[in-house]
Design an enzyme around this catalytic site. Structure first.
Site, short mmCIF file in Angstrom:
data_model
loop_
_atom_site.label_atom_id
_atom_site.label_comp_id
_atom_site.label_asym_id
_atom_site.label_seq_id
_atom_site.Cartn_x
_atom_site.Cartn_y
_atom_site.Cartn_z
N CYS A 47 0.82 -1.21 0.00
CA CYS A 47 0.00 0.00 0.00
C CYS A 47 0.86 1.26 0.00
CB CYS A 47 -0.92 -0.03 1.21
SG CYS A 47 -1.99 1.41 1.29
N LYS A 56 -2.10 7.06 -5.85
CA LYS A 56 -2.88 8.28 -5.61
C LYS A 56 -2.05 9.54 -5.87
CE LYS A 56 -5.31 5.66 -5.42
NZ LYS A 56 -5.43 4.22 -5.35
N GLY A 149 0.49 -10.49 2.60
CA GLY A 149 -0.02 -9.73 1.46
C GLY A 149 -0.13 -10.50 0.16
N GLY A 186 -9.16 -4.49 -17.05
CA GLY A 186 -9.90 -3.26 -16.73
C GLY A 186 -10.44 -3.24 -15.32
N LEU A 191 -7.42 0.56 -14.38
CA LEU A 191 -8.22 1.74 -14.72
C LEU A 191 -7.65 3.02 -14.09
CD1 LEU A 191 -11.50 1.88 -15.77
CD2 LEU A 191 -11.43 3.10 -13.64
N HIS A 448 -23.45 24.25 4.13
CA HIS A 448 -23.72 24.68 2.75
C HIS A 448 -22.71 25.74 2.33
CE1 HIS A 448 -25.90 25.68 -0.86
NE2 HIS A 448 -25.76 26.97 -0.55
C1 LIG Z 1 -1.34 -0.23 -7.65
C2 LIG Z 1 -2.17 -0.55 -6.42
C3 LIG Z 1 -3.04 0.40 -5.92
C4 LIG Z 1 -3.80 0.13 -4.78
N1 LIG Z 1 -4.66 1.10 -4.32
C5 LIG Z 1 -5.40 0.84 -3.22
C6 LIG Z 1 -6.27 1.84 -2.69
O1 LIG Z 1 -6.38 2.96 -3.23
N2 LIG Z 1 -6.99 1.56 -1.58
C7 LIG Z 1 -6.92 0.33 -0.98
O2 LIG Z 1 -7.61 0.12 0.02
N3 LIG Z 1 -6.09 -0.63 -1.44
C8 LIG Z 1 -5.34 -0.40 -2.54
N4 LIG Z 1 -4.47 -1.37 -3.00
C9 LIG Z 1 -4.43 -2.67 -2.30
C10 LIG Z 1 -3.56 -2.58 -1.04
O3 LIG Z 1 -2.28 -2.17 -1.40
C11 LIG Z 1 -3.53 -3.93 -0.35
O4 LIG Z 1 -4.84 -4.38 -0.12
C12 LIG Z 1 -2.78 -3.85 0.98
O5 LIG Z 1 -1.46 -3.43 0.79
C13 LIG Z 1 -2.80 -5.20 1.69
O6 LIG Z 1 -2.14 -5.08 2.90
P1 LIG Z 1 -1.45 -6.33 3.61
O7 LIG Z 1 -0.94 -5.81 4.90
O8 LIG Z 1 -2.39 -7.47 3.60
O9 LIG Z 1 -0.25 -6.77 2.65
P2 LIG Z 1 0.89 -6.01 1.86
O10 LIG Z 1 0.69 -4.57 1.82
O11 LIG Z 1 1.02 -6.78 0.59
O12 LIG Z 1 2.18 -6.27 2.77
C14 LIG Z 1 2.74 -7.53 2.93
C15 LIG Z 1 4.16 -7.38 3.43
O13 LIG Z 1 4.65 -8.68 3.75
C16 LIG Z 1 6.00 -8.76 3.36
N5 LIG Z 1 6.33 -10.18 3.14
C17 LIG Z 1 5.73 -11.05 2.28
N6 LIG Z 1 6.30 -12.26 2.38
C18 LIG Z 1 7.27 -12.16 3.31
C19 LIG Z 1 8.20 -13.07 3.85
N7 LIG Z 1 8.27 -14.34 3.46
N8 LIG Z 1 9.06 -12.63 4.77
C20 LIG Z 1 9.02 -11.34 5.19
N9 LIG Z 1 8.16 -10.44 4.73
C21 LIG Z 1 7.29 -10.84 3.80
C22 LIG Z 1 6.08 -7.94 2.08
O14 LIG Z 1 7.40 -7.48 1.86
C23 LIG Z 1 5.11 -6.80 2.39
O15 LIG Z 1 5.75 -5.67 2.91
C24 LIG Z 1 -3.68 -1.12 -4.13
C25 LIG Z 1 -2.78 -2.09 -4.63
C26 LIG Z 1 -2.03 -1.81 -5.75
C27 LIG Z 1 -1.08 -2.86 -6.25
#
Ligand SMILES: Cc1cc2nc3c(=O)[nH]c(=O)nc-3n(C[C@H](O)[C@H](O)[C@H](O)COP(=O)(O)OP(=O)(O)OC[C@H]3O[C@@H](n4cnc5c(N)ncnc54)[C@H](O)[C@@H]3O)c2cc1C
Length: 473
Positions: A47, A56, A149, A186, A191, A448
């Site tokens: 994120c 963003k 993630g 899409g 998008l 307003h």
């Molecule tokens: C281009 C893009 C735009 C987005 N825009 C939005 C938005 O506007 N609003 C929204 O709500 N969501 C958005 N998202 C989705 C959002 O980024 C994810 O839903 C969110 O980051 C999920 O959080 P998380 O903590 O589950 O995992 P992640 O953010 O994926 O974090 C997981 C972490 O675990 C670490 N990790 C993984 N495996 C290991 C391992 N074996 N050992 C050590 N560390 C490890 C990774 O390095 C990472 O830092 C977007 C995603 C993308 C790709």
């Protein structure tokens, strides 16, 4: 790897420092737990580093450019060229990211959470190893929260090369505005980035396999976005099944079957955004024994518990809506549950936001879903075209729609397409969370002229007495 090194004993290990993991770690520390958080990368996860925040930032820069380009309409005339310095834009975006990741590090430190850097490998249900190229550290814990993630899903027939065939990560770091930009997929990520690059000056083509953009989102909301994209000059090709492609020097060709016909799309860059896959492979989950679903997501219950005692999973790796706020919400639940609280997930009023143009945001049930659930419903829609603030902002496309239960007028869902829908949805989320009915909203004085007045008017429409539109009989 050092075999047999002494394991450090802690209450809780959080694996992954994304919006799920770092929030879980802080909440667990607030509840008195001794916490270690591990990440192989920068804190902040997808994120902050390559998702929500950088996208963003680029979107907001592209909107600023559009405002300048369209300013003559309101009497602001710009003489001379308006140009885009992409390396500078990316540098600015990186600065925003750095500020936020720095903030997360400070918060972890302030909550006395130990940050271990390295790749995690589970060695058993209560133990794991953290490895870097030249070190290894072992931990034994009572509870673990898995928050690893997700990663961009690759198309085997059009694999990422990081240079011309890009995932969202590289598309957020381009050093030039592409002349031609093809987006495969899409969904919201394709998008959002496609729109931003179109505004920055690229000729954009979006290839989508289904019949319309943003599959899964209500057609009344997406229609307005599709119309705006066409106005921006974006070519939208639906029912396009990508068959493959190749890179030739500085060009990429994507081949697709469009409604049965073979077509080729040539561009400087192709962004492949066809979904995300959970990071649940190769981290030793077999040694933990947690159950995964058929797509590799970790199965959890309403308290973020997996099938193994003391092992929790949250965020993208646990499936459901792959959204940052959903990950953070689950992070708090998991931390509270392992600390002995009886917290439970309730997604009823979760917001979904797409930073398209205009923005889309919704929460609760759509009219169709409400009917499917057996409700008798009444709906009301108020257009931004009748809102003074929206008109004064030159941003009056869209509407707010309220879905309520017919008898009690209790709010069941709200859908918005229009200016600042991403912020406006919060009031609707709160209303539904509090079990509000249309009268509660109608009786609330809204400032307003502001955009939230549209929500008040739509709620008044449910009651049949909106002031600034003719009410349904
Ligand atoms: C281009 C893009 C735009 C987005 N825009 C939005 C938005 O506007 N609003 C929204 O709500 N969501 C958005 N998202 C989705 C959002 O980024 C994810 O839903 C969110 O980051 C999920 O959080 P998380 O903590 O589950 O995992 P992640 O953010 O994926 O974090 C997981 C972490 O675990 C670490 N990790 C993984 N495996 C290991 C391992 N074996 N050992 C050590 N560390 C490890 C990774 O390095 C990472 O830092 C977007 C995603 C993308 C790709």
């Amino acid at each position: 790897m050092v075999v047999g090194d002494l394991a450090q004993e802690v209450d809780v290990v959080v694996v992954g420092a994304g919006p799920g993991g770092y929030v879980a770690a802080i909440r667990a520390a607030q509840l008195g737990k001794n916490v270690v958080i591990v990440d192989k990368d920068e804190v902040g996860g997808v994120c902050l580093n390559r998702g929500c925040i950088p996208s963003k930032a680029i979107i907001s820069a592209s909107e600023r450019l559009m405002h300048i380009r369209e300013a003559s309409h309101v009497g602001i005339e710009v003489s001379g060229d308006v140009t885009v310095n992409m390396p500078k834009l990316i540098e600015w975006k990186n600065g925003v990211v750095k500020k936020l990741t720095g903030g997360v590090s400070q918060l972890l430190k302030g909550n006395k959470i130990e940050v271990a850097k390295g790749e995690v490998y589970f060695t058993g249900p209560n133990s794991l190893r953290v490895m870097t190229d030249d070190s290894s550290q072992s931990f034994k814990y009572n509870d673990v929260i898995i928050a690893t993630g997700s990663s961009p899903a690759e198309l085997k027939i059009l694999p990422f090369d990081g240079k011309r065939i890009l995932s969202s990560t590289e598309a957020l770091n381009l050093q030039e505005v592409p002349k031609r930009f093809v987006v495969v997929g899409g969904g919201y990520i394709g998008l959002e980035l496609g729109t931003a690059y179109a505004k920055l000056g690229a000729e954009v083509t979006i290839l989508e396999g289904t019949k319309s953009l943003l599959p899964g989102t209500e057609g009344t909301l997406t229609k307005m976005v599709t119309r705006k994209l066409k106005k921006l000059g974006v070519t939208i090709v639906t029912e396009a099944m990508v068959q493959g492609g190749e890179v030739n020097g500085e060009e990429v060709t994507v081949r697709a079957t469009v409604k049965g016909e073979e077509k080729s799309f040539v561009a400087d860059y192709a962004l492949v955004s066809v979904g995300r896959k959970p990071n649940t492979e190769e981290i030793g989950l077999d040694n933990v024994g947690v159950e995964l679903d058929e797509r590799g997501f970790i199965k959890i219950d309403k308290q973020c518990k997996t099938n193994v005692s003391g092992v929790y999973a949250i965020g993208d790796c646990a499936g459901g809506a792959l959204l940052a706020h959903k990950a953070s919400y689950e992070g708090k639940i998991a931390a509270e549950v392992l600390a002995g609280m009886n917290s439970v997930i309730d997604y009823q009023a979760m917001p979904f936001v797409i930073f398209s143009d205009p923005e889309i945001a919704y929460t609760g049930l759509t009219e169709e879903q409400a009917k499917e659930e057996g409700y008798e419903v009444v709906t009301s829609r108020f257009a931004f075209a009748a809102n003074g603030r929206a008109l004064s902002m030159e941003s009056a496309d869209g509407f707010v729609q309220v879905v309520a239960e017919k008898e009690t007028k209790q709010l069941l869902g709200v859908q918005i397409v229009g200016p600042e829908a991403s912020s406006l949805i919060s009031e609707a989320v709160f209303a539904i969370e509090m079990g509000a009915n249309a009268e509660d909203i109608a009786l609330t004085i809204h400032a307003h002229p502001t955009l939230p007045e549209t929500f008040m008017e739509a709620a008044e429409g449910i009651l049949g007495h909106a002031i600034h539109m003719v009410n349904k009989k």
